[in-house]
Design an enzyme around this catalytic site. Structure first.
Site, PDB file in Angstrom:
ATOM      1  N   GLU A   1      -2.257  13.165 -37.066  1.00 59.55           N
ATOM      2  CA  GLU A   1      -2.948  13.592 -38.290  1.00 59.55           C
ATOM      3  C   GLU A   1      -1.905  14.098 -39.270  1.00 59.55           C
ATOM      4  O   GLU A   1      -1.056  14.912 -38.944  1.00 59.55           O
ATOM      5  CB  GLU A   1      -4.011  14.652 -38.007  1.00 59.55           C
ATOM      6  CG  GLU A   1      -3.532  15.946 -37.401  1.00 59.55           C
ATOM      7  CD  GLU A   1      -4.639  16.998 -37.326  1.00 59.55           C
ATOM      8  OE1 GLU A   1      -5.712  16.813 -37.918  1.00 59.55           O
ATOM      9  OE2 GLU A   1      -4.410  18.024 -36.668  1.00 59.55           O
TER      10      GLU A   1
ATOM     11  N   ASP B   1       2.934  14.008 -58.291  1.00 59.41           N
ATOM     12  CA  ASP B   1       3.199  13.749 -56.884  1.00 59.41           C
ATOM     13  C   ASP B   1       4.172  12.566 -56.825  1.00 59.41           C
ATOM     14  O   ASP B   1       4.392  11.865 -57.814  1.00 59.41           O
ATOM     15  CB  ASP B   1       1.911  13.451 -56.116  1.00 59.41           C
ATOM     16  CG  ASP B   1       2.011  13.848 -54.639  1.00 59.41           C
ATOM     17  OD1 ASP B   1       3.144  13.934 -54.122  1.00 59.41           O
ATOM     18  OD2 ASP B   1       0.969  14.068 -54.002  1.00 59.41           O
TER      19      ASP B   1
END
Length: 697
Positions: free
Chosen positions: A446, A238
């Site tokens: 979110e 990542d």
């Protein structure tokens, strides 16, 4: 091209490189090696629900909405569109020698992490909380992306491996502790399915540690991935996760040690810049040239499999495929299938001929942000819910509108009093025959740490409540006494207790993509029946949930929860009345299956999702509740009956022991219906699934 052939070509090419050149190719922004005729290549591409961040593309519903479709065929078609548009764009961009970020053929999708806690901001990037559903949809999506040609159409990526689902604020330093049972039962099955069934070309490691080891440099996770599952593709970190090893996790002391830990444990590609220190690590004796060579060979194997050196049958895909009429129609269909009807007292579907005025109210009614979720492309046109209704109704019905309130701030105009649009909302309601109230969240509230405006929670939610200004708006409209249809646009569980008690209907729209408003109009007015099912549990409150940082599954999701759901996993109403009237176990050439007979006893044709859940009756080690083991989307006209055969995978007959091993069971109960066999589903639908007991010889 077969992998063995691609690997041999990669080995031959890499053998001509210097050590420095090999090391340079392990970065996501791999530079050209002109003397060998190797062009630059940027590995970073996004395609969670359409080609993302690379300009114009078809924007499909966010992944959580796709999860709600329970439709593997649809997911494979969407994956195919992703790679078609990805190829079209790559062919055009590379023809201009534009090899910038997001313009390659390696897409870092799907996200098959388990949405184990409703607070997690990135949960809407996933297909929900169930490992079986996630694996089936993920496999279909990957197969669609990668295609079945001589070369890979594009390369998909299973992320984030493994045991990753918040909290976002501490993901760079967090150690997720998961038992062997929870790993095998919940966190790993989708990854295993993507590797072994879909042959996903790459896997991305997570930011966090898992059981003490950083996921992008974990011997234990690599043993499972390459040893137990036989993964042969490439592994990517990542972004800037390897830097976390020494900056946040404190498992190494320097960048060169972090680079060494990652590459020595199977991380071939660095999204970030820590692999700039690979040569320092080599010179310090921390990494061998053979290890660097191995990583480079894996990466060039992928490039050969994509046909980037020898050509591909996909090289002729034209740019006109981008956001084509057919692709937009598929996006609209996906949105229609994703909507979940949670409550309906008979008000839906609305009838145009019975309405003179309709009020469309709420901060998400005319919001483009509420259509797109995150990791999205750029549509040439966005149809909001308000615009979709206006287009659908034309001049036949008067449409009144009010934003009602800001998404979360106390007022819409800086010089106004708090609640400055509440009176307008009431006026609109009072002058309307029916109100469509569009509330919820968007990617600013979110999402991923660093990407949202929700800095106080780094993209996570602190509770299940809608922002207070929206709750005030809901209360104000309830007081008008007018019929209200709540349209919720959010990517996760929100507390709907007020709406459940006070409003006539609740329709969950998720983040429905650029065609979402068109789809909403068609569903609300009965052109098509809603047919989505919840891929997550809507809890009554957070009080029953363990701490966010606790990764044990006990008490979480429909499989382990102890309380009663507000709206349960697998639940969703339609405008028809489909019931499973009979079910039996049959033997097919491939194994055991459930043959279910479904009948639409209603007056409206509809899609429906037939679901089969299984409970092991002879083991205390089984999950707490019956778990999904098969599903099929069907269409039934009014009064129609249909038999559907649902194969049951052999893994469904196993139980995971505390040590993570699987043990075969003998005595099972199947439950076939259109919902889960739980108390809440039975109350909401008034229907019991058909139970079939089965003893396995």
């Amino acid at each position: 091209m077969k992998r063995e052939e691609a690997r041999k070509k990669a080995e031959a090419l890499v053998s001509q490189m210097t050590l420095e050149e090999k090391a340079s190719q392990l970065r996501y922004d791999a530079p050209a090696i002109k003397r060998l005729g190797i062009p630059a290549y940027n590995w970073w591409g996004e395609a969670l629900h359409g080609v993302a961040r690379a300009g114009q593309a078809t924007v499909f519903p966010q992944a959580i909405g796709l999860g709600a479709t329970f439709d593997t065929e649809l997911l494979q078609k969407i994956g195919d569109v992703v790679s078609t548009e990805g190829r079209a764009k790559y062919n055009a961009y590379s023809g201009k020698e534009d090899r910038d970020i997001y313009k390659g053929l390696t897409f870092w999708a799907p996200n098959v992490n388990i949405f184990r806690d409703p607070r997690w901001g990135r949960g809407h990037e996933t297909y929900g909380e169930d490992p079986y559903l996630t694996s089936r949809l993920g496999v279909a999506f990957v197969k669609g992306i990668q295609g079945d040609g001589e070369t890979l159409k594009a390369a998909a990526c299973a992320k984030h491996y493994a045991v990753h689902s918040g909290p976002e604020a501490i993901r760079h330093e967090f150690n997720a502790e998961a038992s062997a049972k929870d790993m095998e039962e919940t966190y790993l099955p989708a990854f295993q399915a993507l590797v072994q069934e879909a042959e996903v070309e790459s896997v991305m490691g997570a930011y966090n540690r898992t059981n003490g080891e950083p996921c992008c440099g974990s011997p234990a996770l690599q043993k499972i991935l390459r040893g137990d599952w036989g993964f042969e593709g490439h592994f990517v970190s990542d972004c800037w996760a390897i830097k976390d090893f020494h900056v946040h996790h404190m498992v190494t002391d320097s960048a060169k040690e972090s680079a060494a830990l990652a590459i020595n444990n199977g991380c071939d590609l660095n999204c970030g810049n820590t692999y700039l220190h690979i040569l320092n690590a080599y010179q310090s004796g921390l990494v061998t040239e053979e290890t660097i060579t191995q990583a480079a060979v894996r990466l060039f194997t992928t490039r050969y499999l994509l046909g980037l050196f020898d050509g591909s049958e996909y090289d002729k895909i034209p740019y006109m495929e981008v956001e084509s009429k057919e692709h937009l129609a598929l996006s609209e269909k996906a949105a229609e299938e994703s909507f979940v009807l949670l409550k309906n007292n008979g008000i839906l579907p609305l009838k145009k001929e019975e309405l003179k005025t309709i009020g469309i109210i709420g901060p998400n009614a005319d919001s483009r942000s509420a259509l797109i979720g995150n990791y999205h492309g750029t549509a040439s046109r966005y149809v909001t819910v308000q615009e979709g209704l206006q287009d659908y109704l034309g001049d036949d019905v008067r449409v009144l509108t009010s934003v009602g309130c800001d998404l979360f701030r106390e007022k819409t105009e800086s010089l106004a009093f708090a609640g400055d649009r509440l009176s307008e909302a009431k006026i609109v309601a009072e002058n309307s025959d029916v109100v469509l109230l569009c509330v919820g969240l968007d990617e600013t509230l979110e999402g991923e740490e660093g990407d949202t405006g929700n800095s106080y929670a780094s993209g996570d939610k602190v509770d299940l409540q809608l922002p207070k200004v929206q709750r005030d708006l809901m209360e104000a409209l309830a007081e008008t006494g007018k019929p209200v249809v709540l349209c919720l646009m959010a990517g996760s569980d929100m507390d709907l207790s007020f709406a459940k008690e006070h409003f006539d209907a609740i329709l969950q729209l998720w983040y429905p993509g650029s065609e979402g408003g068109k789809a909403a109009a068609r569903v609300l007015f009965g052109e098509v029946s809603p047919s989505g099912k919840l891929p997550i549990t809507f809890y009554e409150s957070m009080e029953e949930l363990p701490e966010f940082t606790d990764y044990t599954m006990a008490g979480r999701t429909y499989r382990y929860m102890t309380g009663k759901a507000q709206y349960p996993f697998g639940y969703g109403l339609t405008y028809g009345d489909v019931r499973v009237t009979a079910a039996r176990v049959i033997q097919t050439e491939h194994g055991i299956a459930i043959e279910a007979e479904a009948e639409n006893q209603g007056k409206t044709g509809t899609d429906e999702v037939v679901q089969v859940y299984i409970r092991n009756l002879d083991s205390v080690q089984s999950v707490k509740h019956p778990e999904l083991c098969a599903f099929a989307r069907i269409h039934l006209n009014a009064g129609e009956k249909q038999k559907v055969v649902l194969p049951i995978g052999v893994r469904a007959f196993t139980v995971v022991e505390e040590d993570g091993s699987r043990k075969e069971g003998t005595h099972f109960a199947f439950y076939a219906g259109c919902s889960q066999p739980d108390e809440s589903s039975r109350e909401l639908t008034g229907v019991d699934p058909i139970q079939v007991d089965y003893i396995r010889e």
